[in-house]
Scaffold this motif. Structure first.
Motif, mmCIF file in Angstrom:
data_model
loop_
_atom_site.group_PDB
_atom_site.id
_atom_site.type_symbol
_atom_site.label_atom_id
_atom_site.label_comp_id
_atom_site.label_asym_id
_atom_site.label_seq_id
_atom_site.Cartn_x
_atom_site.Cartn_y
_atom_site.Cartn_z
ATOM 1 N N GLU A 1 0.832 -1.209 0.000
ATOM 2 C CA GLU A 1 0.000 0.000 0.000
ATOM 3 C C GLU A 1 0.867 1.260 0.000
ATOM 4 N N CYS B 1 -7.212 -10.352 -5.662
ATOM 5 C CA CYS B 1 -7.455 -8.961 -5.286
ATOM 6 C C CYS B 1 -8.655 -8.428 -6.056
ATOM 7 N N GLY B 2 -9.321 -7.491 -5.441
ATOM 8 C CA GLY B 2 -10.407 -6.796 -6.114
ATOM 9 C C GLY B 2 -11.562 -7.677 -6.538
ATOM 10 N N GLU C 1 -4.625 -5.972 -1.012
ATOM 11 C CA GLU C 1 -5.967 -5.451 -1.324
ATOM 12 C C GLU C 1 -6.016 -3.931 -1.204
ATOM 13 N N ARG C 2 -5.394 -3.383 -0.158
ATOM 14 C CA ARG C 2 -5.383 -1.923 0.016
ATOM 15 C C ARG C 2 -4.608 -1.248 -1.121
ATOM 16 N N ASP D 1 -4.157 -2.470 -4.158
ATOM 17 C CA ASP D 1 -4.996 -2.641 -5.343
ATOM 18 C C ASP D 1 -6.106 -1.583 -5.382
ATOM 19 N N ALA D 2 -6.752 -1.379 -4.249
ATOM 20 C CA ALA D 2 -7.841 -0.401 -4.165
ATOM 21 C C ALA D 2 -7.320 1.013 -4.405
ATOM 22 N N ARG D 3 -6.133 1.324 -3.857
ATOM 23 C CA ARG D 3 -5.546 2.663 -4.059
ATOM 24 C C ARG D 3 -5.252 2.894 -5.536
ATOM 25 N N ALA E 1 -6.657 1.446 -8.104
ATOM 26 C CA ALA E 1 -7.920 1.512 -8.852
ATOM 27 C C ALA E 1 -8.618 2.864 -8.697
ATOM 28 N N ARG E 2 -8.327 3.589 -7.618
ATOM 29 C CA ARG E 2 -8.923 4.917 -7.407
ATOM 30 C C ARG E 2 -8.167 6.026 -8.145
#
Length: 152
Positions: free
Chosen positions: A80, A107-108, A131-132, A134-136, A138-139
């Motif tokens: 992350e 992930c995701g 996961e965190r 990946d989410a960062r 994707a944003r």
């Protein structure tokens, strides 16, 4: 093409690094241990910390593409923080480079079965860091990116 590379001393990163060099690209790799890289034409190793935005910036500056093949090592969770540092450094460029992030299947929401297996093998905290990250990624709205979730 000028490539900024993260994760060059790992198994996946080493494979992609060799492919990039064989294709004639100029690669600057940020690594903790430059001595782990074999000196090659078109390869510049820079010692640094991928979670430190200024270290990352020194490698990303004036590159065309950023490749991240990072992974958590020995329980040290960097995914992350590294994603954040890479994206911040890329966004600071007047023309942000395209960023390729190798993540993980699972992930995701990409595979519930693999997610459960990787949580068992690597631990929930380690996979939660993926996961965190990946989410960062994707944003991200200001840096062009490709998020890769290989199955093998």
């Amino acid at each position: 093409m000028k490539i900024a590379f993260f994760g060059a001393t790992g198994a996946v990163g080493g494979y992609f690094l060799n492919k990039a060099l064989a294709a004639g690209h100029e690669v600057t790799a940020l690594v903790r241990s430059p001595e782990k890289l074999v000196a090659q034409p078109n390869l510049r190793a820079v010692k640094g910390d991928v979670t430190d935005t200024s270290d990352v910036q020194s490698v990303i500056n004036q590159t065309d593409v950023v490749v991240s093949c990072l992974g958590n090592v020995k329980g040290v969770m960097i995914m992350e923080r590294a994603a954040e540092a890479i994206l911040q450094a890329a966004a600071a460029q007047s023309n942000p480079p395209k960023c390729l992030f190798v993540s993980s299947i699972g992930c995701g929401g990409s595979s519930w079965v693999v997610l459960q297996l990787l949580r068992l093998i690597n631990g929930r905290a380690v996979f939660a860091d993926y996961e965190r990250a990946d989410a960062r990624i994707a944003r991200e709205a200001n840096v062009p990116y490709v998020l890769i979730r290989p199955a093998a």
